[in-house]
Design an enzyme around this catalytic site. Structure first.
Site, PDB file in Angstrom:
ATOM      1  N   GLY A   1       0.829  -1.200   0.000  1.00  0.00           N
ATOM      2  CA  GLY A   1       0.000   0.000   0.000  1.00  0.00           C
ATOM      3  C   GLY A   1       0.856   1.240   0.000  1.00  0.00           C
ATOM      4  O   GLY A   1       2.083   1.161   0.008  1.00  0.00           O
ATOM      5  N   LYS A   2       0.191   2.383  -0.007  1.00  0.00           N
ATOM      6  CA  LYS A   2       0.919   3.647  -0.077  1.00  0.00           C
ATOM      7  C   LYS A   2       1.891   3.825   1.077  1.00  0.00           C
ATOM      8  O   LYS A   2       2.901   4.497   0.957  1.00  0.00           O
ATOM      9  CB  LYS A   2      -0.057   4.813  -0.059  1.00  0.00           C
ATOM     10  CG  LYS A   2      -0.745   5.001  -1.384  1.00  0.00           C
ATOM     11  CD  LYS A   2      -1.527   6.289  -1.394  1.00  0.00           C
ATOM     12  CE  LYS A   2      -2.388   6.328  -2.643  1.00  0.00           C
ATOM     13  NZ  LYS A   2      -3.333   7.386  -2.666  1.00  0.00           N
TER      14      LYS A   2
END
Ligand code: GLU
Length: 496
Positions: free
Chosen positions: A258-259
Site C-alpha cells: 500500500g501507499k
C-alpha cells in the site's frame, strides 16, 4: 515483427491517482503478451467514476508508460479503429449494449434508493444472511421489455442485470481451474442512475468491441468472475482469456503493498534517478521468470522470453533494495554496451549547479570514473561534489581515519610532503604515470597501500569514498591535485 496471430491485450487504468508499482505491472504483462505475439496493445482510460477522477492522472499514466517503453498501438493520442478510448466518451456504446440486454430479457430498471438498499443489507446481516440484491427484486423486474426500454430511454434510472445463478467453471491462465457456486452471483448494476456504466459492465462491452483476446488484471477482480461470465453468456459473447495477477506484498507482513509501505509512485522513482530499463526489468521479474537464473532482461529479451505459464500465481514481495540493485546493474550495462555518452544522456537533470559550470567533457570524464558506484542518479551530486568544488579541509576526518590514527602529526606531514614532491615530478599527468608515482612512493615510504592511499585520497577529496586514486587525480588535473595536498598539509600543520 511477427505476424499478428490476433492477440489483443489492453491496459485499462482508472485515472484516480498516481500510478503505483502494482498498476504498472498490470501494463507490462499485457504489453509483453501482445508484443510477443506480434499483436496489438491497447490503452483504455476507465474514467466513468466521476467522483474518484483525479485531474492530471491520465497524463501521468501516459507519461509513465512512455517512459517505460510501453507504447500503445491504440488509445489516447495515437487513436485507432476502436475508439474513443476514454470510457466517458463511450456512453452511447454502453447504452446500445444495455438495450441489447433489455431486449434479451436480461436487464431491469431499478429505482431502489440507496437508503433502502442499506436497510435491506442491515436486515439480512442481522439474520446472518449474505446480502444479495436478487433476493429483494423490485416490481420493475417483471415489467415487459417495452416498458423497461421506454423507462430506461426516458428517465434517469439505473439498470440491473437479471442474474441466472448457477455453478460456474472457468480457467484462469495464472490461477488455474476455478469454480464458483450460485451464491456469489447477483443482479449487478449495469448502468448507474447518472447514465454512466459500471466498471463491471463497461469493461465487458469494451473488451468485446475492441477485440481483446487476453485480459490481464489484478487478482482483486477474480471474485467477480462469476458475474462477468454470466454477462458474457447473456450477451452471447465468447469470453477472452483471463489472467489474474497476484498481489504485490508489502516488504514485511502478509498484506498487500500500500501507499504506506515505502513504495513510491513510478514517477517518484524516475525523479530519484532510476532508469526505465531497471524499473521495467524489476517489475517484469516481480512475479515472472523464464525458469533460468537470468535476472537482467532488456525489453527485447522480455518480449522474446515472456510466456504466460511462467507468471507466478503466488504473490511477490516488494523490495526497494532490489530496484536499486537492478538500477546499478543497468547503469553498468549501459556504460559498457553503449558508452559513457549514452549513460550521460540519462543523467541529465541530476548534476549539481556547480557541476554545470564545468564543461560537458569534464562531466563525462567524472561520470566515467564514478558510474560503477552509483545505485541511482540521485547520488551523482553527492558523489561528485569534490570534482566541482574545492572540498573543505577536515583535519579530524584525516586524523581519525582507521588507517591513519596511529601516525603522529609529523609523520602525516612528512608523508604528504613526500607525496607532493613525487607527484610534482610527473610531467605527463596520466592515470598510468600517477600510478607509477604512487607505487614508487609506497616503496620509498615503506607504508602499506591502505595507509598511504587513504591519506592521499582524503587529502584530495575529503569524501568518505572515491574512485581509484590515480583516476581521480588524473581527472582533477595536476594543479588541483597538488593544490589540495598542499592545503591539507597547511591545515594539519596549523591544527593542534
Ligand atoms: N479500471 C480498472 C482498474 O484500474 C481496470 C481493471 C481491468 O484491467 O479490467 O483497476
Amino acid at each position: 515483427m511477427k505476424e499478428n496471430n490476433g492477440t489483443v491485450t489492453r491496459f485499462a487504468p482508472s485515472p484516480t491517482g498516481y500510478i503505483h508499482i502494482g498498476n504498472v505491472r498490470s501494463a507490462i504483462y499485457p504489453f509483453l503478451i501482445a508484443k510477443k505475439a506480434g499483436g496489438r496493445f491497447i490503452l483504455r482510460i476507465e474514467d466513468t467514476d466521476q467522483a474518484r477522477y483525479v485531474e492530471g492522472a491520465t497524463d501521468l499514466i501516459m507519461e509513465t508508460l512512455k517512459w517505460l517503453g510501453l507504447e500503445w498501438d491504440e488509445g489516447p493520442e495515437v487513436g485507432g479503429e476502436n475508439g474513443p478510448y476514454y470510457q466517458s466518451e463511450r456512453k452511447e456504446i454502453y447504452r446500445k449494449w444495455a438495450e441489447k440486454m433489455i431486449l434479451s430479457g436480461r436487464a431491469y430498471v431499478d429505482e431502489t434508493k440507496t437508503e433502502e438498499i442499506e436497510r435491506m443489507r442491515k436486515e439480512d446481516n442481522e439474520e446472518k444472511l449474505a446480502f444479495l440484491f436478487r433476493n429483494h427484486r423490485p416490481d420493475s423486474y417483471n415489467w415487459d421489455t417495452e416498458k423497461t426500454l421506454e423507462v430506461f430511454r426516458n428517465e434517469k434510472v439505473a439498470l440491473r442485470f437479471k442474474a441466472e445463478p448457477k455453478r460456474r467453471e472457468w480457467t484462469d491462465e495464472v490461477m488455474g481451474k476455478m469454480h464458483a457456486g450460485p451464491e456469489v452471483q447477483d443482479d449487478i448494476i449495469l448502468i448507474k442512475k447518472d447514465g454512466m456504466p459500471t466498471y463491471n459492465f463497461a469493461h465487458i462491452v469494451d473488451d468485446a468491441e475492441m477485440g481483446v483476446t487476453h485480459i490481464a488484471r489484478g487478482v482483486e477482480y477474480l471474485a467477480s468472475m462469476p458475474n462477468y461470465l454470466a454477462m458474457y453468456e447473456a450477451l452471447e459473447l465468447t469470453p477472452p482469456k483471463f489472467l489474474s495477477l497476484p498481489h504485490i506484498l508489502a516488504p514485511s507482513g502478509n498484506k498487500k503493498l500500500g501507499k504506506r509501505d515505502g513504495a513510491k509512485s513510478v514517477n517518484e522513482y524516475r525523479k530519484d534517478g532510476i532508469l526505465p530499463e531497471a524499473m521495467l526489468n524489476y517489475l517484469a521479474c516481480l512475479g515472472w521468470n523464464d525458469g533460468t537464473e537470468q535476472e537482467i532482461y532488456s525489453m527485447e529479451e522480455l518480449i522474446e522470453k515472456f510466456t504466460i505459464p511462467r507468471i507466478q500465481s503466488s504473490p511477490a514481495r516488494f523490495d526497494e533494495r532490489k530496484i536499486l540493485w537492478y538500477n546499478g546493474q543497468w547503469i553498468r550495462k549501459i556504460f559498457q554496451e553503449r558508452g559513457v555518452k549514452a549513460l550521460y544522456e540519462e543523467t541529465r537533470g541530476f548534476w549539481s549547479k556547480e557541476a554545470l559550470a564545468f564543461s560537458e567533457e569534464y562531466r563525462l570524464r567524472v561520470l566515467s570514473i564514478i558510474y560503477d558506484r552509483l545505485k541511482t542518479f540521485g547520488e551523482i551530486a553527492e558523489f561528485t561534489d569534490y570534482f566541482f568544488r574545492e572540498p573543505e579541509v577536515d583535519v579530524v576526518m584525516m586524523r581519525e581515519n582507521k588507517f591513519l590514527k596511529k601516525f603522529s602529526k609529523e609523520e602525516i606531514l612528512g608523508l604528504l610532503e613526500k607525496t607532493e614532491l613525487r607527484l610534482a615530478e610527473i610531467s605527463e599527468w596520466t592515470a598510468e604515470n600517477i600510478q607509477t608515482g604512487l607505487n614508487e612512493l609506497l616503496a620509498e615510504t615503506e607504508k602499506k597501500p591502505a595507509e598511504l592511499f587513504s591519506l592521499i585520497r582524503i587529502a584530495i577529496s575529503f569524501a568518505p569514498f572515491s574512485p581509484a586514486l590515480n583516476e581521480t587525480m588524473e581527472v582533477l588535473g595536476k594543479e588541483r591535485s597538488l593544490g589540495r595536498i598542499s592545503r591539507a598539509k597547511a591545515a594539519i600543520e596549523g591544527a593542534e
